[in-house]
Design a protein around this motif. Sequence first.
Motif, PDB file in Angstrom:
ATOM      1  N   TYR A   1      -8.109 -16.289  -9.145  1.00 48.63           N
ATOM      2  CA  TYR A   1      -8.399 -16.354  -7.656  1.00 48.63           C
ATOM      3  C   TYR A   1      -7.518 -15.460  -6.959  1.00 48.63           C
ATOM      4  O   TYR A   1      -6.314 -15.265  -7.275  1.00 48.63           O
TER       5      TYR A   1
ATOM      6  N   MET B   1      -6.156 -14.424  -3.602  1.00 46.30           N
ATOM      7  CA  MET B   1      -6.059 -15.000  -2.001  1.00 46.30           C
ATOM      8  C   MET B   1      -6.613 -14.066  -0.964  1.00 46.30           C
ATOM      9  O   MET B   1      -6.864 -14.564  -0.089  1.00 46.30           O
TER      10      MET B   1
ATOM     11  N   GLN C   1     -10.274 -14.183  -0.980  1.00 47.73           N
ATOM     12  CA  GLN C   1     -10.872 -15.379  -0.943  1.00 47.73           C
ATOM     13  C   GLN C   1     -12.025 -15.639  -1.978  1.00 47.73           C
ATOM     14  O   GLN C   1     -12.897 -16.384  -1.784  1.00 47.73           O
ATOM     15  N   CYS C   2     -11.689 -15.169  -3.450  1.00 50.01           N
ATOM     16  CA  CYS C   2     -12.870 -15.731  -4.271  1.00 50.01           C
ATOM     17  C   CYS C   2     -12.190 -15.294  -5.784  1.00 50.01           C
ATOM     18  O   CYS C   2     -11.196 -14.600  -5.867  1.00 50.01           O
TER      19      CYS C   2
ATOM     20  N   ASP D   1     -14.056 -12.217   1.128  1.00 50.01           N
ATOM     21  CA  ASP D   1     -14.086 -12.266   2.605  1.00 50.01           C
ATOM     22  C   ASP D   1     -14.321 -10.599   2.546  1.00 50.01           C
ATOM     23  O   ASP D   1     -13.823  -9.643   2.085  1.00 50.01           O
TER      24      ASP D   1
END
Length: 95
Positions: free
Chosen positions: A10, A12, A15-16, A41
């Motif tokens: 993941y 950060m 965001q995926c 994002d």
Amino acid sequence: MMAHPPISSYDMKLQCYVREISYCSETGTGMLVTYADTCPDMSACIQMFEELMPTVAEIWVSHWISGVTVMNTVYRRLDGKWRVFVPKFRSGKRR
């Protein structure tokens, strides 16, 4: 074409879950492949590619689903502004 090895964690900032990041400086195109139904994002994705390749003009975001890359979204810089496009054939079928 510059490619980074498959990633399975993941991210950060994005965001995926990221599988692959690549870009081609000749065409100004970046490609982000995420896992399943995770989308980045948009601002973070654009920022990441602008840092990797300041001349980036287009970013393709695809999903890795059951061993196949499926196009999801295209970010394109037009007249100095980033815009979002959804490909007509997202999953190979007409909608």
